[in-house]
Motif scaffolding. Sequence first.
Motif, PDB file in Angstrom:
ATOM      1  N   GLU A 334       0.885  -1.224  -0.162  1.00 29.13           N
ATOM      2  CA  GLU A 334       0.032   0.035  -0.017  1.00 29.13           C
ATOM      3  C   GLU A 334       0.911   1.413   0.036  1.00 29.13           C
ATOM      4  O   GLU A 334       0.534   2.347  -0.641  1.00 29.13           O
ATOM      5  N   ASP A 335       1.973   1.193   0.576  1.00 25.55           N
ATOM      6  CA  ASP A 335       2.822   2.357   0.807  1.00 25.55           C
ATOM      7  C   ASP A 335       4.054   2.356  -0.010  1.00 25.55           C
ATOM      8  O   ASP A 335       4.593   1.453  -0.609  1.00 25.55           O
ATOM      9  N   VAL A 336       4.403   3.679  -0.668  1.00 20.69           N
ATOM     10  CA  VAL A 336       5.579   3.469  -1.263  1.00 20.69           C
ATOM     11  C   VAL A 336       6.880   3.898  -0.175  1.00 20.69           C
ATOM     12  O   VAL A 336       6.925   5.176   0.146  1.00 20.69           O
ATOM     13  N   TYR A 341      11.372   5.074   4.875  1.00 18.91           N
ATOM     14  CA  TYR A 341      10.529   5.895   5.012  1.00 18.91           C
ATOM     15  C   TYR A 341       9.362   5.860   4.126  1.00 18.91           C
ATOM     16  O   TYR A 341       9.676   5.642   2.842  1.00 18.91           O
ATOM     17  N   ARG A 342       8.125   6.125   4.628  1.00 16.75           N
ATOM     18  CA  ARG A 342       7.043   6.070   3.635  1.00 16.75           C
ATOM     19  C   ARG A 342       6.628   7.223   3.051  1.00 16.75           C
ATOM     20  O   ARG A 342       6.967   8.379   3.724  1.00 16.75           O
ATOM     21  N   ARG A 347       2.491  13.301  -2.398  1.00 18.12           N
ATOM     22  CA  ARG A 347       3.613  13.205  -3.260  1.00 18.12           C
ATOM     23  C   ARG A 347       3.692  12.404  -4.409  1.00 18.12           C
ATOM     24  O   ARG A 347       4.134  13.004  -5.507  1.00 18.12           O
ATOM     25  N   VAL A 348       2.793  11.274  -4.202  1.00 17.17           N
ATOM     26  CA  VAL A 348       2.889  10.431  -5.348  1.00 17.17           C
ATOM     27  C   VAL A 348       2.066  11.182  -6.530  1.00 17.17           C
ATOM     28  O   VAL A 348       2.230  11.256  -7.593  1.00 17.17           O
ATOM     29  N   TYR A 349       0.904  11.546  -5.997  1.00 21.84           N
ATOM     30  CA  TYR A 349      -0.280  12.268  -6.763  1.00 21.84           C
ATOM     31  C   TYR A 349       0.432  13.531  -7.637  1.00 21.84           C
ATOM     32  O   TYR A 349       0.249  13.675  -8.707  1.00 21.84           O
ATOM     33  N   LYS A 350       1.420  14.250  -6.655  1.00 25.16           N
ATOM     34  CA  LYS A 350       1.952  15.358  -7.174  1.00 25.16           C
ATOM     35  C   LYS A 350       3.048  14.866  -8.481  1.00 25.16           C
ATOM     36  O   LYS A 350       3.101  15.464  -9.582  1.00 25.16           O
TER      37      LYS A 350
END
Length: 446
Positions: A334-336, A341-342, A347-350
């Motif tokens: 679920e996390d990048v 560090y997650r 940030r991913v959307y941007k």
Amino acid sequence: MRKLFGKILSSPPRILVLGFAAIVLIGAGLLMLPFAHTGAAQPRFIDTLFTATSATCVTGLVVVDTGTYWTTAGQLIILTMIQIGGLGFMTMATLFAIALKRRISLKEKLVLQEAFNQTSIEGIIRLVRKVVIYALTIELAGAVLFTIRFAFDMPFGTAVYRGIFHAVSFFNNAGFDIMGDYRSLTDYVGDPLVNIVTMLLIILGGLGFVVLADLVEIRNPKRKLSLHSKVVLSMSGGLILIGAILIFIFEYTNSTMASLTFGEKVLAAFTQSVSPRTAGVNTIDLGAMRQATQFVMVILMFIGASPGSTGGGIKTTTFTALLGAVIAMVRGKEDVVFFKYRLAQERVYKALTVTLFAFGLVILATMILSTTEDHQFLQLLFEVTSAFGTVGLTLGLTAKLTFAGKIIIIVMMFIGRLGPLTLTYALGPKQGRQLYRHAEGKIIIG
């Protein structure tokens, strides 16, 4: 009228857009003056506008040869625009304010925050001081090393001038050169000193000043590299290595490298891999490269340098965030996560927004150029990506552009330097707070 100007200048992105536009127009006007060019006839405004945009946006694409068309005065005007454009006009303005012991207002700090792509204004003035010190120190070191090498080939005065010009140009990732006849550094393809100094200047200019500050302060046992610096350094190193390997393989038997020794081929491959990181320097003939190599360079140019640097492109951190999201999805996570560090979802959307926006702009500009210019598609894509990434590399198309083609490339250079999101925020209406959320729906993906 005063109220209107106040409204226009109320937004930091708008101030950045208008500031860069003002520098471009002033530079274009200065280049029109008789003392700036060597020809008897006055240059066309479109050509001076193109040159001024390329210099201010630290791109390096030129419609006339910098070393022969412009006088020393004209070249110094271009160099000044490169320095202002590379460090940012707000950085220079803040530097003068500090020298005059004037207080920096909150609005000015907000503009600096936008210019350096920072998340807060805390420590922004200290960062400005570091930016200037680091830039001048690195440029001075590069100028000295270039001067020593060039002094073997030309008079000492000329060597000093060319050393300073190329050090400032390469550190700011501008790619302008004054070697003459559009030949860039092809005369030094096998020269270790020139190639290594050039690569170091480009890399240091493209890492970003936040990363440079981290690297300088790492000597303190209490300081550790930030997540941002770790991501930038690892991705930058990976892209340079992968790019060099691919260029070496594709060009090993091609006419571009066939006459070089093995060591010179390795050196040329690394220089050509570093250069698309928005620098615009070449030591071999790009037009003679295989199409596979040219496409590799298009990808490297699109990714570009790192945030808060003198370079353009979608940035290494943006590419890393997208790559991390893909890996997380494939692994069912679920996390990048990077370096334990997650990464926040926003940030991913941007990163996704920046990439799709940039990709759409590059495709649109390439499609328009396909109708205005009579050249191969890959040449047009290469030119547009070079302009958007503020790279300055070309397959020989720039000087042949039509009036409409020059306008398109000017716009792409301007957008590439400011960033598509900054320009969107500057031109778009101010968004209010969202007071509600819609019900969740589902669509089939893939």
